[in-house]
Motif scaffolding. Structure first.
Motif, PDB file in Angstrom:
ATOM      1  N   THR A  10       0.865  -1.181   0.000  1.00  0.00           N
ATOM      2  CA  THR A  10       0.000   0.000   0.000  1.00  0.00           C
ATOM      3  C   THR A  10       0.902   1.232   0.000  1.00  0.00           C
ATOM      4  N   PHE A  11       0.728   2.074  -0.989  1.00  0.00           N
ATOM      5  CA  PHE A  11       1.475   3.335  -1.013  1.00  0.00           C
ATOM      6  C   PHE A  11       0.737   4.361  -0.144  1.00  0.00           C
ATOM      7  N   ASN A  12       1.480   5.210   0.491  1.00  0.00           N
ATOM      8  CA  ASN A  12       0.923   6.266   1.357  1.00  0.00           C
ATOM      9  C   ASN A  12      -0.056   5.699   2.393  1.00  0.00           C
ATOM     10  N   ALA A  13       0.335   4.547   2.958  1.00  0.00           N
ATOM     11  CA  ALA A  13      -0.546   3.882   3.936  1.00  0.00           C
ATOM     12  C   ALA A  13      -0.879   4.821   5.088  1.00  0.00           C
ATOM     13  N   ALA A  18      -3.923   6.873   0.459  1.00  0.00           N
ATOM     14  CA  ALA A  18      -3.499   5.465   0.455  1.00  0.00           C
ATOM     15  C   ALA A  18      -3.958   4.768  -0.823  1.00  0.00           C
ATOM     16  N   ARG A  19      -3.042   4.021  -1.428  1.00  0.00           N
ATOM     17  CA  ARG A  19      -3.349   3.273  -2.662  1.00  0.00           C
ATOM     18  C   ARG A  19      -2.882   1.832  -2.495  1.00  0.00           C
ATOM     19  N   ILE A  20      -3.824   0.896  -2.551  1.00  0.00           N
ATOM     20  CA  ILE A  20      -3.436  -0.522  -2.486  1.00  0.00           C
ATOM     21  C   ILE A  20      -2.978  -0.923  -3.890  1.00  0.00           C
ATOM     22  N   ALA A  21      -1.698  -1.186  -4.046  1.00  0.00           N
ATOM     23  CA  ALA A  21      -1.157  -1.530  -5.371  1.00  0.00           C
ATOM     24  C   ALA A  21      -1.047  -3.044  -5.544  1.00  0.00           C
ATOM     25  N   LEU A  22      -0.718  -3.763  -4.476  1.00  0.00           N
ATOM     26  CA  LEU A  22      -0.672  -5.225  -4.511  1.00  0.00           C
ATOM     27  C   LEU A  22      -1.515  -5.734  -3.359  1.00  0.00           C
ATOM     28  N   GLY A  39      -3.210  -6.039 -17.927  1.00  0.00           N
ATOM     29  CA  GLY A  39      -4.104  -5.450 -16.924  1.00  0.00           C
ATOM     30  C   GLY A  39      -4.278  -3.975 -17.226  1.00  0.00           C
ATOM     31  N   GLY A  40      -5.368  -3.413 -16.792  1.00  0.00           N
ATOM     32  CA  GLY A  40      -5.635  -2.000 -17.069  1.00  0.00           C
ATOM     33  C   GLY A  40      -4.700  -1.084 -16.293  1.00  0.00           C
ATOM     34  N   ASN A  41      -4.834   0.215 -16.511  1.00  0.00           N
ATOM     35  CA  ASN A  41      -4.017   1.189 -15.794  1.00  0.00           C
ATOM     36  C   ASN A  41      -4.280   1.068 -14.299  1.00  0.00           C
ATOM     37  N   GLY A  42      -3.183   1.071 -13.543  1.00  0.00           N
ATOM     38  CA  GLY A  42      -3.319   1.020 -12.089  1.00  0.00           C
ATOM     39  C   GLY A  42      -3.593  -0.371 -11.539  1.00  0.00           C
ATOM     40  N   ALA A  43      -3.464  -1.406 -12.390  1.00  0.00           N
ATOM     41  CA  ALA A  43      -3.761  -2.778 -11.948  1.00  0.00           C
ATOM     42  C   ALA A  43      -2.713  -3.316 -10.980  1.00  0.00           C
ATOM     43  N   GLY A  44      -1.509  -2.729 -11.009  1.00  0.00           N
ATOM     44  CA  GLY A  44      -0.440  -3.180 -10.114  1.00  0.00           C
ATOM     45  C   GLY A  44       0.708  -3.886 -10.835  1.00  0.00           C
ATOM     46  N   LYS A  45       0.674  -3.854 -12.156  1.00  0.00           N
ATOM     47  CA  LYS A  45       1.695  -4.570 -12.948  1.00  0.00           C
ATOM     48  C   LYS A  45       3.104  -4.048 -12.667  1.00  0.00           C
ATOM     49  N   SER A  46       3.270  -2.718 -12.749  1.00  0.00           N
ATOM     50  CA  SER A  46       4.608  -2.141 -12.535  1.00  0.00           C
ATOM     51  C   SER A  46       5.054  -2.345 -11.095  1.00  0.00           C
ATOM     52  N   THR A  47       4.110  -2.200 -10.166  1.00  0.00           N
ATOM     53  CA  THR A  47       4.479  -2.387  -8.756  1.00  0.00           C
ATOM     54  C   THR A  47       4.954  -3.822  -8.535  1.00  0.00           C
ATOM     55  N   PHE A  48       4.303  -4.762  -9.204  1.00  0.00           N
ATOM     56  CA  PHE A  48       4.735  -6.160  -9.067  1.00  0.00           C
ATOM     57  C   PHE A  48       6.149  -6.318  -9.625  1.00  0.00           C
ATOM     58  N   ASP A 173       9.452  -4.509 -19.140  1.00  0.00           N
ATOM     59  CA  ASP A 173       8.401  -3.616 -18.677  1.00  0.00           C
ATOM     60  C   ASP A 173       7.870  -2.781 -19.841  1.00  0.00           C
ATOM     61  N   GLU A 174       6.934  -3.336 -20.599  1.00  0.00           N
ATOM     62  CA  GLU A 174       6.401  -2.670 -21.806  1.00  0.00           C
ATOM     63  C   GLU A 174       7.557  -2.183 -22.678  1.00  0.00           C
ATOM     64  N   HIS A 175       8.537  -3.035 -22.891  1.00  0.00           N
ATOM     65  CA  HIS A 175       9.788  -2.570 -23.499  1.00  0.00           C
ATOM     66  C   HIS A 175       9.667  -2.247 -24.991  1.00  0.00           C
ATOM     67  N   THR A 206       2.684  -6.024 -20.823  1.00  0.00           N
ATOM     68  CA  THR A 206       2.305  -5.385 -22.089  1.00  0.00           C
ATOM     69  C   THR A 206       0.851  -4.950 -22.045  1.00  0.00           C
ATOM     70  N   HIS A 207       0.531  -3.928 -22.853  1.00  0.00           N
ATOM     71  CA  HIS A 207      -0.864  -3.532 -23.036  1.00  0.00           C
ATOM     72  C   HIS A 207      -1.370  -4.089 -24.357  1.00  0.00           C
ATOM     73  N   ASN A 208      -0.475  -4.800 -25.071  1.00  0.00           N
ATOM     74  CA  ASN A 208      -0.826  -5.331 -26.385  1.00  0.00           C
ATOM     75  C   ASN A 208      -1.399  -6.751 -26.236  1.00  0.00           C
TER      76      ASN A 208
HETATM   77  N1  LIG Z   1       5.162   5.437  -5.986  1.00  0.00           N
HETATM   78  C1  LIG Z   1       3.832   5.425  -5.838  1.00  0.00           C
HETATM   79  N2  LIG Z   1       3.238   6.230  -4.944  1.00  0.00           N
HETATM   80  C2  LIG Z   1       1.890   6.227  -4.773  1.00  0.00           C
HETATM   81  N3  LIG Z   1       1.058   5.419  -5.459  1.00  0.00           N
HETATM   82  C3  LIG Z   1       1.595   4.606  -6.374  1.00  0.00           C
HETATM   83  C4  LIG Z   1       3.009   4.560  -6.620  1.00  0.00           C
HETATM   84  N4  LIG Z   1       3.242   3.633  -7.601  1.00  0.00           N
HETATM   85  C5  LIG Z   1       2.045   3.134  -7.934  1.00  0.00           C
HETATM   86  N5  LIG Z   1       1.054   3.710  -7.218  1.00  0.00           N
HETATM   87  C6  LIG Z   1      -0.369   3.384  -7.276  1.00  0.00           C
HETATM   88  O1  LIG Z   1      -0.490   1.961  -7.162  1.00  0.00           O
HETATM   89  C7  LIG Z   1      -1.491   1.478  -8.062  1.00  0.00           C
HETATM   90  C8  LIG Z   1      -0.864   0.467  -9.018  1.00  0.00           C
HETATM   91  O2  LIG Z   1       0.023   1.178  -9.897  1.00  0.00           O
HETATM   92  P1  LIG Z   1       0.956   0.470 -10.969  1.00  0.00           P
HETATM   93  O3  LIG Z   1       1.819   1.525 -11.572  1.00  0.00           O
HETATM   94  O4  LIG Z   1       1.615  -0.695 -10.363  1.00  0.00           O
HETATM   95  O5  LIG Z   1      -0.120  -0.037 -12.042  1.00  0.00           O
HETATM   96  P2  LIG Z   1       0.105  -0.556 -13.534  1.00  0.00           P
HETATM   97  O6  LIG Z   1      -0.746  -1.760 -13.677  1.00  0.00           O
HETATM   98  O7  LIG Z   1       1.545  -0.712 -13.817  1.00  0.00           O
HETATM   99  O8  LIG Z   1      -0.518   0.638 -14.378  1.00  0.00           O
HETATM  100  P3  LIG Z   1      -0.095   1.231 -15.824  1.00  0.00           P
HETATM  101  O9  LIG Z   1      -0.564   0.236 -16.828  1.00  0.00           O
HETATM  102  O10 LIG Z   1      -0.879   2.508 -15.861  1.00  0.00           O
HETATM  103  O11 LIG Z   1       1.382   1.460 -15.815  1.00  0.00           O
HETATM  104  C9  LIG Z   1      -2.093   2.698  -8.732  1.00  0.00           C
HETATM  105  O12 LIG Z   1      -3.233   3.092  -7.996  1.00  0.00           O
HETATM  106  C10 LIG Z   1      -1.005   3.743  -8.621  1.00  0.00           C
HETATM  107  O13 LIG Z   1      -1.540   5.042  -8.609  1.00  0.00           O
END
Ligand SMILES: Nc1ncnc2c1ncn2[C@@H]1O[C@H](COP(=O)(O)OP(=O)(O)OP(=O)(O)O)[C@@H](O)[C@H]1O
Length: 258
Positions: A10-13, A18-22, A39-48, A173-175, A206-208
């Motif tokens: 969770t970011f900014n817990a 607060a954002r639950i990313a995973l 996964g769509g935007n904000g799904a948590g892919k990059s955080t993973f 990462d979406e390279h 990927t988004h493709n």
């Molecule tokens: N450093 C951060 N600080 C605060 N919130 C974050 C941070 N990184 C990610 N988030 C939040 O965590 C959630 C997951 O984000 P993440 O970037 O992992 O998604 P994603 O699936 O990679 O999206 P995208 O396809 O848009 O890149 C989102 O709500 C995002 O706003």
């Protein structure tokens, strides 16, 4: 090769932002698996991916790579195990350095920083061979500064650098997302060849959707910080874009109703 168990972040817990990313992500990859994450935007892919690379510290859960628990290891201590190619072609190499200097640096990934790199004729030949597969002429420009290269050339170099030391795990990462369609195809084909030839274990975001169906042997769909659908082997190959889109809606509706 990769075992992620119950990852939570969770970011900014504890704040209103607060954002639950995973939200309890578990995923296991065997040696040689090539998993594509959608996964769509904000799904948590990059955080993973960031948590696997060590750039994000998870709040809960464990991560093991090649049988080694890396949960508490910072990025630089995972460098011998994990390589990554980013979406931004400028992120994977050092512009003011030459191609061969960048390759030499990459060849020392995971080694102590006090060791100096050497650039002998044999090494140069290895670099030339690795760069030749892209068909972009990089093999003839070893002494050129990287900042003079196009985005596609630079991304090809980043990929060559990432696989130079045969990492246990390759993160993509979406390279190909920032490249023109023709160059994206060249880099994608080189990626597939490298994964197969070096028997790499890879994780690609990927988004493709077509890439997600066509490439790799595993498909992982994420939504709201969770893995919501997985397919592998023939089940994956036989998926259609329509079925995937339908899955997105199905899961989305279910989550809304939950
Ligand atoms: N450093 C951060 N600080 C605060 N919130 C974050 C941070 N990184 C990610 N988030 C939040 O965590 C959630 C997951 O984000 P993440 O970037 O992992 O998604 P994603 O699936 O990679 O999206 P995208 O396809 O848009 O890149 C989102 O709500 C995002 O706003």
């Amino acid at each position: 090769m990769l075992t992620a168990t119950g990852l939570r972040k969770t970011f900014n817990a504890g704040t209103t932002n607060a954002r639950i990313a995973l939200d309890g992500v578990s995923l296991s990859l065997d040696e040689g698996d090539f998993a594509v994450i959608i996964g769509g935007n904000g799904a948590g892919k990059s955080t993973f991916l960031n948590s696997v690379a060590g750039e994000v510290t998870v709040d809960e859960g464990t991560l093991a790579i090649a049988g080694r628990d890396v949960t508490a290891l910072p990025t630089h201590r995972r460098a011998g195990l994990v390589s990554r190619v980013f979406q931004d072609p400028l992120a994977g190499s050092a512009g003011p350095m030459t191609i061969e200097e960048n390759m030499a640096l990459a060849s020392r990934r995971g080694l102590p920083s006090r060791l100096r790199f050497a650039l002998g004729g044999k090494r140069r030949e290895t670099y030339r061979q690795m760069l030749r597969v892209f068909g972009l002429g990089l093999e003839n420009r070893l002494t050129h500064k990287v900042e003079l290269l196009s985005g596609g050339q630079r991304q090809s170099l980043a990929l060559a650098m990432a696989i130079l030391t045969t990492p246990k795990l390759l993160l993509l990462d979406e390279h190909c997302a920032a490249l023109d369609p023709k160059t994206a195809e060249t880099v994608m084909q080189a990626t597939l060849a490298a994964v197969e030839n070096q028997r790499l274990t890879a994780l690609m975001v990927t988004h493709n959707m077509q890439h997600a169906i066509d490439y790799g042997n595993r498909l992982v769909m994420m939504m709201d910080g969770r893995v919501v659908f997985e397919a592998r082997g023939d089940d994956k190959k036989n998926l259609t874009i329509e079925q995937l889109v339908e899955r997105f809606h199905l899961v989305d509706d279910k989550m809304l109703l939950a």
